[in-house]
Design a protein around this motif. Structure first.
Motif, short mmCIF file in Angstrom:
data_model
loop_
_atom_site.label_atom_id
_atom_site.label_comp_id
_atom_site.label_asym_id
_atom_site.label_seq_id
_atom_site.Cartn_x
_atom_site.Cartn_y
_atom_site.Cartn_z
N SER A 14 5.53 -33.22 21.15
CA SER A 14 6.81 -33.70 21.68
C SER A 14 7.32 -34.88 20.88
O SER A 14 8.52 -34.98 20.56
CB SER A 14 6.66 -34.08 23.15
OG SER A 14 7.86 -34.63 23.67
N GLN A 17 8.55 -33.72 17.51
CA GLN A 17 9.81 -32.98 17.67
C GLN A 17 10.98 -33.93 17.93
O GLN A 17 12.08 -33.73 17.43
CB GLN A 17 9.67 -31.97 18.80
CG GLN A 17 10.87 -31.02 18.92
CD GLN A 17 10.60 -29.88 19.88
OE1 GLN A 17 9.51 -29.73 20.40
NE2 GLN A 17 11.62 -29.07 20.11
N LYS A 18 10.73 -34.99 18.70
CA LYS A 18 11.78 -35.99 18.95
C LYS A 18 12.20 -36.68 17.66
O LYS A 18 13.39 -36.91 17.41
CB LYS A 18 11.29 -37.02 19.97
CG LYS A 18 11.20 -36.51 21.40
CD LYS A 18 10.65 -37.59 22.32
CE LYS A 18 10.49 -37.08 23.74
NZ LYS A 18 9.88 -38.11 24.63
N ILE A 20 12.01 -35.48 14.65
CA ILE A 20 12.78 -34.52 13.86
C ILE A 20 14.20 -34.42 14.41
O ILE A 20 15.18 -34.40 13.66
CB ILE A 20 12.08 -33.14 13.86
CG1 ILE A 20 10.75 -33.23 13.10
CG2 ILE A 20 12.98 -32.07 13.24
CD1 ILE A 20 9.88 -32.00 13.25
N GLY A 21 14.32 -34.38 15.74
CA GLY A 21 15.63 -34.30 16.37
C GLY A 21 16.49 -35.51 16.09
O GLY A 21 17.72 -35.40 15.97
N ARG A 22 15.85 -36.68 15.95
CA ARG A 22 16.60 -37.92 15.67
C ARG A 22 16.93 -38.05 14.19
O ARG A 22 17.66 -38.96 13.79
CB ARG A 22 15.79 -39.14 16.11
CG ARG A 22 15.64 -39.29 17.60
CD ARG A 22 15.14 -40.69 17.95
NE ARG A 22 13.83 -40.98 17.38
CZ ARG A 22 12.68 -40.84 18.04
NH1 ARG A 22 12.69 -40.40 19.29
NH2 ARG A 22 11.54 -41.15 17.47
N ILE A 60 9.60 -24.90 14.00
CA ILE A 60 10.13 -26.24 13.79
C ILE A 60 9.62 -26.81 12.46
O ILE A 60 10.34 -27.53 11.77
CB ILE A 60 9.75 -27.16 14.97
CG1 ILE A 60 10.42 -26.64 16.25
CG2 ILE A 60 10.14 -28.61 14.69
CD1 ILE A 60 9.97 -27.35 17.51
#
Length: 259
Positions: A14, A17-18, A20-22, A60
């Motif tokens: 998690s 992934q956060k 990467i999302g940011r 991802i």
């Protein structure tokens, strides 16, 4: 015990992934090593490895053996050339006039990022042989990256006869369709092109510019373009992310092949 381990894997997956999302890790960028993540998040290396494998299963990241984990590029592969055998058009230049125009026609957001300011230089011996010119011939050099939807797709190192397009010096900002500009300003029309393709592994600089691993192939293209009065005015060296490109060509089959 098993539940605690799964929870830790969930937490690491998690967190990555956060990030990467940011945008902390961009598309194509290598993540920190397992050891670095282990030390930063204070978990076991087995937990980090399992978290990365989970992110790979969720499309991802890509894990390259002995190469590390890389953020998977969301970019779709593009076809350079006719989209089907029933559309009898040639490759990139004949079909759309330019890569940028082809992408814009698909509704894709494009950007040209110049790696160095454009300059006018003498071609030198090696480039002179490629352009069929003398070493003191002046050319306009443009060294840039094409990005599509913020993802670097290809690197271009182009040389144009300064006698035809030298007035573009200092006009790197904004996209100017080169062939259209040349025709409007000189009356010369791009009429014929020759392209040569090769598949190879990237150099360290190319991998960094394209945000890919050194183990990921690139398409290496040499391109020559002539005007309608048979003047060779462009030589370009193009290095494209092979994972994001496919090339389609149509051609006539000589009748001798059927005899």
């Amino acid at each position: 015990m098993r539940e605690d381990k799964d929870t830790k894997i969930d937490e690491v997956a998690s967190e990555l992934q956060k990030r990467i999302g940011r945008g902390e890790y961009a598309a194509g960028q290598q993540l920190p090593s397992e050891r670095e993540i282990t030390e930063e998040l204070d978990v076991s290396r087995a937990t980090v490895r399992a978290a990365l494998q989970r992110l790979q299963a969720e499309n991802i990241v890509d894990i390259i053996p002995r190469g590390g984990a890389f953020v998977r590029s969301p970019g779709a592969k593009i076809t350079v050339g006719p989209p089907g055998p029933n559309i009898l058009a040639g490759p990139e230049l004949k079909r759309a006039g330019s890569f940028i125009r082809a992408m814009e026609a698909q509704g894709r957001k494009t950007l040209v990022r110049f790696l160095e300011p454009s300059t006018i230089i003498s071609v030198g011996n090696d480039l002179g042989n490629k352009m069929e010119t003398t070493p003191d011939t002046k050319v306009l050099r443009r060294y840039r990256v094409h990005l599509v939807d913020h993802i670097p797709y290809r690197i271009l190192d182009s040389y144009y006869l300064a006698s035809l397009v030298g007035d573009l010096l200092g006009k790197d900002e904004g996209y100017i369709p080169l062939f259209k500009w040349m025709y409007e300003h000189t009356g010369q029309r791009a009429a014929k092109a020759y392209e040569r393709l090769n598949i190879r592994m990237p150099s360290a600089e190319e991998a960094a510019l394209l945000n890919i691993a050194r183990s990921q192939p690139v398409v290496d293209m040499d391109r020559w373009v002539w005007t309608d009065n048979n003047t060779l005015f462009e030589y370009s060296h193009i290095v494209a992310n092979a994972a994001l490109h496919e090339y389609a060509y149509s051609y006539d089959v000589d009748e001798e092949a059927s005899k």
